[in-house]
Design a protein around this motif. Structure first.
Motif, PDB file in Angstrom:
ATOM      1  N   ILE A  55      75.865  49.894  69.907  1.00 37.79           N
ATOM      2  CA  ILE A  55      76.287  49.328  71.196  1.00 37.79           C
ATOM      3  C   ILE A  55      75.077  49.130  72.099  1.00 37.79           C
ATOM      4  O   ILE A  55      74.930  48.095  72.757  1.00 37.79           O
ATOM      5  CB  ILE A  55      77.325  50.254  71.868  1.00 37.79           C
ATOM      6  N   GLY A  59      73.857  45.623  73.419  1.00 38.41           N
ATOM      7  CA  GLY A  59      74.117  45.441  74.839  1.00 38.41           C
ATOM      8  C   GLY A  59      75.510  44.908  75.116  1.00 38.41           C
ATOM      9  O   GLY A  59      75.693  44.074  76.009  1.00 38.41           O
ATOM     10  N   VAL A  60      76.501  45.375  74.367  1.00 35.91           N
ATOM     11  CA  VAL A  60      77.870  44.879  74.514  1.00 35.91           C
ATOM     12  C   VAL A  60      78.748  45.913  75.210  1.00 35.91           C
ATOM     13  O   VAL A  60      78.492  47.124  75.143  1.00 35.91           O
ATOM     14  CB  VAL A  60      78.473  44.510  73.137  1.00 35.91           C
ATOM     15  N   ASP A  61      79.786  45.438  75.867  1.00 35.18           N
ATOM     16  CA  ASP A  61      80.685  46.298  76.633  1.00 35.18           C
ATOM     17  C   ASP A  61      81.916  46.640  75.806  1.00 35.18           C
ATOM     18  O   ASP A  61      83.006  46.102  76.018  1.00 35.18           O
ATOM     19  CB  ASP A  61      81.078  45.601  77.933  1.00 35.18           C
ATOM     20  N   VAL A  62      81.733  47.509  74.823  1.00 33.61           N
ATOM     21  CA  VAL A  62      82.843  47.993  74.005  1.00 33.61           C
ATOM     22  C   VAL A  62      82.739  49.504  73.908  1.00 33.61           C
ATOM     23  O   VAL A  62      81.683  50.093  74.178  1.00 33.61           O
ATOM     24  CB  VAL A  62      82.830  47.373  72.578  1.00 33.61           C
ATOM     25  N   SER A  63      83.817  50.140  73.521  1.00 34.30           N
ATOM     26  CA  SER A  63      83.817  51.596  73.401  1.00 34.30           C
ATOM     27  C   SER A  63      83.210  52.023  72.065  1.00 34.30           C
ATOM     28  O   SER A  63      83.076  51.221  71.137  1.00 34.30           O
ATOM     29  CB  SER A  63      85.240  52.133  73.512  1.00 34.30           C
ATOM     30  N   THR A  64      82.868  53.304  71.997  1.00 36.17           N
ATOM     31  CA  THR A  64      82.367  53.848  70.730  1.00 36.17           C
ATOM     32  C   THR A  64      83.410  53.695  69.627  1.00 36.17           C
ATOM     33  O   THR A  64      83.081  53.380  68.488  1.00 36.17           O
ATOM     34  CB  THR A  64      81.997  55.328  70.904  1.00 36.17           C
ATOM     35  N   ASP A  66      85.670  51.313  69.420  1.00 33.03           N
ATOM     36  CA  ASP A  66      85.692  49.909  69.002  1.00 33.03           C
ATOM     37  C   ASP A  66      84.634  49.629  67.944  1.00 33.03           C
ATOM     38  O   ASP A  66      84.861  48.859  67.005  1.00 33.03           O
ATOM     39  CB  ASP A  66      85.432  48.991  70.204  1.00 33.03           C
ATOM     40  N   TYR A  86      78.811  41.219  65.118  1.00 34.64           N
ATOM     41  CA  TYR A  86      78.497  40.120  66.037  1.00 34.64           C
ATOM     42  C   TYR A  86      77.672  39.098  65.272  1.00 34.64           C
ATOM     43  O   TYR A  86      76.633  39.440  64.712  1.00 34.64           O
ATOM     44  CB  TYR A  86      77.741  40.639  67.263  1.00 34.64           C
ATOM     45  N   PRO A  91      76.251  38.535  71.329  1.00 35.65           N
ATOM     46  CA  PRO A  91      77.285  39.362  71.955  1.00 35.65           C
ATOM     47  C   PRO A  91      78.530  38.587  72.369  1.00 35.65           C
ATOM     48  O   PRO A  91      79.561  39.189  72.682  1.00 35.65           O
ATOM     49  CB  PRO A  91      76.570  39.949  73.182  1.00 35.65           C
ATOM     50  N   THR A  92      78.459  37.251  72.370  1.00 32.55           N
ATOM     51  CA  THR A  92      79.628  36.452  72.736  1.00 32.55           C
ATOM     52  C   THR A  92      80.497  36.098  71.534  1.00 32.55           C
ATOM     53  O   THR A  92      81.516  35.422  71.700  1.00 32.55           O
ATOM     54  CB  THR A  92      79.202  35.144  73.440  1.00 32.55           C
TER      55      THR A  92
END
Length: 313
Positions: A55, A59-64, A66, A86, A91-92
């Protein structure tokens, strides 16, 4: 017990699908063990520390949770391992990679996996999921991504025996720093000129090229204008058999369209000293020039990565 806490018979079942289309010349027992080892490597991604590190790198906004590799199903009828990925570290574009003990050859099997992936990753916004199967499947909802092409080393090494004449010279650098700046500049130019492939064909990193050089599998091309291209590979088994995996085959723009790629790759394979008798690699399904080069060197599709969309782009 084994990776993911699976009993031996459920773990061994992961070998069943590829064994049904294993190419001639590969040992079934070795191939089965390779599939089991692959599950073990995926299990290593189930560690919370590993998930947190991934993560951070992305640099992505996900939980551990996920990012944690997990079992979607674990029964004698079907066992499924999945993990968040990804595309080219973008990250998109999150998607889920799936490995299963059952064949995925029709719409019904695809729909079953889609339902499980959608439920398990509902908060992540994944674009879809991928699975590896036999090449040439006609599944309407599945887009072909990477193609695994493989062939005999001796055939590829002598497929195009043209001498690389004129001002073009080859060398085998021991340090990737000798070629990386020129390679990076030319590759970024190629990405700008070829947007339809830029999101799918990644640039080799300096670390990867150095690992190739350390194995004697990095060849540099130069002409009177400087850096002109490279070929890079690594020693990596295929279905349990010792093999060379092509990592990159890149030519500067001024050399493209001249029909040089087969001769350059043949030269590279003829001069490498890995001791392997198989050469293989992953090629994006839309990268037709690379696919044509591989086919000219006697490599054929043996496995296909399919992508199933779950959301609109």
């Amino acid at each position: 017990m084994n990776p993911f806490g699976l009993p031996d018979h459920q773990l061994a079942a992961f070998a069943a699908p590829p064994l049904e289309y294993l190419p001639a010349g590969f040992n079934a027992e070795d191939a089965a063990q390779a599939e089991i080892d692959d599950v073990g490597s995926l299990a290593a991604l189930a560690s919370p520390d590993v998930a947190a590190a991934r993560i951070g790198r992305l640099g992505v906004d996900v939980s551990t949770w996920d990012m944690t590799e997990r079992l979607l199903d674990a029964t004698d009828e079907r066992t499924v391992v999945s993990g968040l990925r990804y595309r080219n570290l973008d990250p998109t574009f999150p998607f889920v990679a799936v490995k299963t003990t059952v064949r995925v050859t029709d719409a019904e099997a695809v729909d079953a996996l889609a339902a499980r992936v959608t439920d398990a990753y509902c908060g992540v916004g994944v674009r879809g999921f991928t699975f590896w199967e036999q090449p040439g499947l006609d599944i309407v909802s599945a887009e072909r991504w990477a193609t695994l092409v493989a062939g005999r080393m001796d055939v590829a090494a002598r497929a195009d025996e043209r001498e690389l004449t004129g001002t073009l010279t080859t060398s085998w650098p021991e340090a990737a720093t000798e070629v990386f700046a020129g390679y990076q500049h030319e590759h970024q130019s190629w990405r700008s000129d070829t947007p339809e492939l830029a999101s799918s064909v990644s640039e080799s990193c300096q670390k990867g090229l150095q690992e190739a050089a350390d194995q004697g599998l990095l060849m540099s091309l130069r002409d009177n204008q400087g850096f002109a291209g490279l070929a890079a590979a690594t020693i990596a088994p295929l279905f349990g058999r010792r093999a060379v995996c092509m990592l990159d085959m890149f030519l500067a723009e001024r050399l493209r369209g001249k029909g040089l790629a087969p001769a350059i790759q043949s030269t590279f394979l003829a001069r490498q000293r890995s001791g392997a008798d198989i050469v293989w690699g992953h090629i994006h399904a839309g990268n037709l020039p690379s696919l044509h080069t591989a086919q000219k060197l006697g490599r054929v599709p043996v496995q296909q990565e399919y992508f199933v969309s779950l959301s609109a782009p």
